[in-house]
Design a protein around this motif. Sequence first.
Motif, PDB file in Angstrom:
ATOM      1  N   ALA A 158       0.834  -1.064   0.163  1.00 23.32           N
ATOM      2  CA  ALA A 158      -0.360  -0.413  -0.061  1.00 23.32           C
ATOM      3  C   ALA A 158       0.871   1.050  -0.243  1.00 23.32           C
ATOM      4  O   ALA A 158       0.864   2.790  -0.880  1.00 23.32           O
ATOM      5  CB  ALA A 158      -0.750   0.182   1.324  1.00 23.32           C
ATOM      6  N   THR A 159       1.986   0.903   0.782  1.00 27.04           N
ATOM      7  CA  THR A 159       3.211   2.712   0.886  1.00 27.04           C
ATOM      8  C   THR A 159       3.453   2.416  -0.649  1.00 27.04           C
ATOM      9  O   THR A 159       3.335   3.563  -0.436  1.00 27.04           O
ATOM     10  CB  THR A 159       3.943   1.880   2.050  1.00 27.04           C
ATOM     11  N   VAL A 160       3.933   1.529  -1.204  1.00 30.18           N
ATOM     12  CA  VAL A 160       4.662   1.674  -2.840  1.00 30.18           C
ATOM     13  C   VAL A 160       2.981   2.381  -3.537  1.00 30.18           C
ATOM     14  O   VAL A 160       3.812   3.451  -4.269  1.00 30.18           O
ATOM     15  CB  VAL A 160       4.673   0.438  -3.021  1.00 30.18           C
ATOM     16  N   PHE A 161       1.986   2.399  -3.728  1.00 30.68           N
ATOM     17  CA  PHE A 161       0.799   2.205  -4.357  1.00 30.68           C
ATOM     18  C   PHE A 161       0.860   4.104  -3.501  1.00 30.68           C
ATOM     19  O   PHE A 161       0.263   4.885  -4.284  1.00 30.68           O
ATOM     20  CB  PHE A 161      -0.305   2.217  -4.146  1.00 30.68           C
ATOM     21  N   GLU A 162       0.775   4.413  -2.657  1.00 27.86           N
ATOM     22  CA  GLU A 162       0.104   5.548  -1.987  1.00 27.86           C
ATOM     23  C   GLU A 162       1.160   6.446  -2.668  1.00 27.86           C
ATOM     24  O   GLU A 162       0.789   7.380  -3.003  1.00 27.86           O
ATOM     25  CB  GLU A 162       0.361   5.709  -0.985  1.00 27.86           C
ATOM     26  N   LYS A 163       2.561   5.840  -2.508  1.00 22.67           N
ATOM     27  CA  LYS A 163       4.188   7.039  -2.989  1.00 22.67           C
ATOM     28  C   LYS A 163       4.073   7.286  -4.648  1.00 22.67           C
ATOM     29  O   LYS A 163       3.553   8.647  -5.017  1.00 22.67           O
ATOM     30  CB  LYS A 163       4.804   6.220  -2.581  1.00 22.67           C
ATOM     31  N   LEU A 164       3.140   6.438  -5.492  1.00 22.23           N
ATOM     32  CA  LEU A 164       3.096   6.837  -6.635  1.00 22.23           C
ATOM     33  C   LEU A 164       1.676   7.376  -6.792  1.00 22.23           C
ATOM     34  O   LEU A 164       2.029   8.471  -7.489  1.00 22.23           O
ATOM     35  CB  LEU A 164       2.432   5.421  -7.800  1.00 22.23           C
ATOM     36  N   ILE A 165       0.663   7.037  -5.904  1.00 26.32           N
ATOM     37  CA  ILE A 165      -0.872   8.467  -5.632  1.00 26.32           C
ATOM     38  C   ILE A 165      -0.278   9.941  -5.610  1.00 26.32           C
ATOM     39  O   ILE A 165      -0.787  10.633  -6.541  1.00 26.32           O
ATOM     40  CB  ILE A 165      -1.880   7.662  -4.901  1.00 26.32           C
ATOM     41  N   GLN A 166       0.464   9.927  -4.413  1.00 26.22           N
ATOM     42  CA  GLN A 166       1.151  11.252  -4.342  1.00 26.22           C
ATOM     43  C   GLN A 166       1.681  11.568  -5.717  1.00 26.22           C
ATOM     44  O   GLN A 166       1.712  13.197  -5.829  1.00 26.22           O
ATOM     45  CB  GLN A 166       2.009  10.945  -3.217  1.00 26.22           C
ATOM     46  N   ASN A 167       3.248  11.211  -6.124  1.00 28.75           N
ATOM     47  CA  ASN A 167       3.862  11.412  -7.457  1.00 28.75           C
ATOM     48  C   ASN A 167       3.438  12.046  -8.340  1.00 28.75           C
ATOM     49  O   ASN A 167       3.062  12.819  -9.086  1.00 28.75           O
ATOM     50  CB  ASN A 167       4.841  10.587  -7.814  1.00 28.75           C
ATOM     51  N   VAL A 168       1.829  11.068  -8.491  1.00 30.04           N
ATOM     52  CA  VAL A 168       0.919  11.317  -9.627  1.00 30.04           C
ATOM     53  C   VAL A 168      -0.191  13.093  -9.034  1.00 30.04           C
ATOM     54  O   VAL A 168      -0.126  13.596 -10.514  1.00 30.04           O
ATOM     55  CB  VAL A 168       0.007  10.676 -10.317  1.00 30.04           C
ATOM     56  N   ILE A 178      -6.431  14.004  -2.409  1.00 27.99           N
ATOM     57  CA  ILE A 178      -6.583  12.889  -3.077  1.00 27.99           C
ATOM     58  C   ILE A 178      -5.450  11.957  -2.912  1.00 27.99           C
ATOM     59  O   ILE A 178      -4.292  12.492  -2.841  1.00 27.99           O
ATOM     60  CB  ILE A 178      -6.363  13.239  -5.248  1.00 27.99           C
ATOM     61  N   THR A 179      -5.729  11.014  -2.556  1.00 24.96           N
ATOM     62  CA  THR A 179      -5.118  10.001  -2.323  1.00 24.96           C
ATOM     63  C   THR A 179      -5.846   8.673  -2.470  1.00 24.96           C
ATOM     64  O   THR A 179      -7.208   8.599  -2.785  1.00 24.96           O
ATOM     65  CB  THR A 179      -4.884   9.905  -0.519  1.00 24.96           C
ATOM     66  N   PRO A 180      -5.237   7.558  -2.308  1.00 27.30           N
ATOM     67  CA  PRO A 180      -6.292   6.214  -2.382  1.00 27.30           C
ATOM     68  C   PRO A 180      -6.928   6.190  -1.550  1.00 27.30           C
ATOM     69  O   PRO A 180      -7.765   5.516  -2.402  1.00 27.30           O
ATOM     70  CB  PRO A 180      -4.428   5.081  -2.061  1.00 27.30           C
ATOM     71  N   HIS A 181      -7.316   6.899  -0.372  1.00 27.52           N
ATOM     72  CA  HIS A 181      -8.690   6.721  -0.079  1.00 27.52           C
ATOM     73  C   HIS A 181      -9.650   7.200  -0.226  1.00 27.52           C
ATOM     74  O   HIS A 181     -10.843   7.122  -0.308  1.00 27.52           O
ATOM     75  CB  HIS A 181      -7.876   6.575   1.781  1.00 27.52           C
ATOM     76  N   SER A 182      -9.553   8.837  -0.403  1.00 29.07           N
ATOM     77  CA  SER A 182     -10.587   9.548  -1.204  1.00 29.07           C
ATOM     78  C   SER A 182     -10.772   9.312  -2.574  1.00 29.07           C
ATOM     79  O   SER A 182     -11.925   9.065  -2.653  1.00 29.07           O
ATOM     80  CB  SER A 182     -10.011  10.981  -1.687  1.00 29.07           C
ATOM     81  N   LEU A 183      -9.612   8.585  -3.522  1.00 28.15           N
ATOM     82  CA  LEU A 183     -11.209   7.639  -4.545  1.00 28.15           C
ATOM     83  C   LEU A 183     -11.782   6.675  -4.197  1.00 28.15           C
ATOM     84  O   LEU A 183     -13.004   7.086  -5.066  1.00 28.15           O
ATOM     85  CB  LEU A 183     -10.140   6.873  -5.035  1.00 28.15           C
ATOM     86  N   ARG A 184     -11.857   6.013  -2.595  1.00 24.61           N
ATOM     87  CA  ARG A 184     -13.112   5.558  -2.901  1.00 24.61           C
ATOM     88  C   ARG A 184     -14.727   6.724  -3.156  1.00 24.61           C
ATOM     89  O   ARG A 184     -16.057   5.696  -3.026  1.00 24.61           O
ATOM     90  CB  ARG A 184     -13.274   4.877  -1.333  1.00 24.61           C
ATOM     91  N   HIS A 185     -14.775   8.086  -2.560  1.00 24.23           N
ATOM     92  CA  HIS A 185     -15.210   8.712  -2.478  1.00 24.23           C
ATOM     93  C   HIS A 185     -15.500   9.352  -3.765  1.00 24.23           C
ATOM     94  O   HIS A 185     -14.897  11.246  -4.071  1.00 24.23           O
ATOM     95  CB  HIS A 185     -15.583  10.001  -1.537  1.00 24.23           C
ATOM     96  N   SER A 186     -15.873   9.041  -4.706  1.00 31.45           N
ATOM     97  CA  SER A 186     -15.598   9.476  -6.345  1.00 31.45           C
ATOM     98  C   SER A 186     -16.955   9.630  -7.347  1.00 31.45           C
ATOM     99  O   SER A 186     -17.605   9.603  -6.822  1.00 31.45           O
ATOM    100  CB  SER A 186     -15.014   7.982  -6.759  1.00 31.45           C
ATOM    101  N   PHE A 187     -16.004   9.895  -8.682  1.00 30.99           N
ATOM    102  CA  PHE A 187     -17.434   9.873  -9.162  1.00 30.99           C
ATOM    103  C   PHE A 187     -18.347   9.028  -9.305  1.00 30.99           C
ATOM    104  O   PHE A 187     -19.294   9.317  -9.258  1.00 30.99           O
ATOM    105  CB  PHE A 187     -16.521  10.214 -10.761  1.00 30.99           C
ATOM    106  N   ALA A 188     -18.372   7.645  -9.538  1.00 32.97           N
ATOM    107  CA  ALA A 188     -18.685   6.346  -9.459  1.00 32.97           C
ATOM    108  C   ALA A 188     -20.246   6.496  -8.961  1.00 32.97           C
ATOM    109  O   ALA A 188     -21.417   6.845  -8.466  1.00 32.97           O
ATOM    110  CB  ALA A 188     -18.390   5.035  -9.263  1.00 32.97           C
ATOM    111  N   THR A 189     -19.695   7.085  -6.922  1.00 34.79           N
ATOM    112  CA  THR A 189     -20.313   7.051  -5.884  1.00 34.79           C
ATOM    113  C   THR A 189     -21.222   8.609  -5.822  1.00 34.79           C
ATOM    114  O   THR A 189     -22.227   8.135  -5.992  1.00 34.79           O
ATOM    115  CB  THR A 189     -19.546   7.551  -4.706  1.00 34.79           C
ATOM    116  N   GLU A 190     -20.823   9.034  -6.146  1.00 31.08           N
ATOM    117  CA  GLU A 190     -21.489  10.503  -6.730  1.00 31.08           C
ATOM    118  C   GLU A 190     -22.438  10.879  -7.691  1.00 31.08           C
ATOM    119  O   GLU A 190     -23.946  10.857  -7.204  1.00 31.08           O
ATOM    120  CB  GLU A 190     -20.751  11.920  -6.795  1.00 31.08           C
TER     121      GLU A 190
END
Length: 195
Positions: A158-168, A178-190
Amino acid sequence: CAIYNGNNKLEFKDRKEFTGSVLKQVNDTFEYLKNAILYSTNYISNIGNFDVQTKINNVFKMVQCIKEFSKNEWERKRDVVLFLLLYCCGLRISEALSLKNSDFISKDKIKVLGKGKKERILYILPLVVDLIEDYKKICPYNTNKMLFLSKTGKKYSATVFEKLIQNVRIGLNLPDNITPHSLRHSFATELLSGG
């Protein structure tokens, strides 16, 4: 609520007008997004509402940027699939990284053990189903046990992916939230909740 009408537009309707086809509309929307992601077309610019257009543009940009950060094709596909599972299905990062083949009830349905050992069944959008299959075909490691594997064949961190999302996020100058966790509350949910 945003509804994709099939003519490269999203329409906005009152929630009361729905006739039970919300999931179909979300699937159509993400099929539209799939075309933009996979074929790098300019479909995104045809969407009418600014907020939805901005969100889809950000997702599109993030997917393209993830592809640039990942070193080889199978890692790119893994990272895009993981990103879209979080975004489209509302999975927590820990839930996604714990997915096993045995969690797939069918190609488009998974069983997830969440917080408090609560089990839930989630449907996977056709876009993500196709990308999962593509990733599994080219992954150099056996994905029968764990779906997401690191470059050494172990469970992806998870740490490696979180770092990737941070860099992006930094590379695209997107908000800090915008973090991996915040992606849960997303466009699809909306879309499903009438946002």
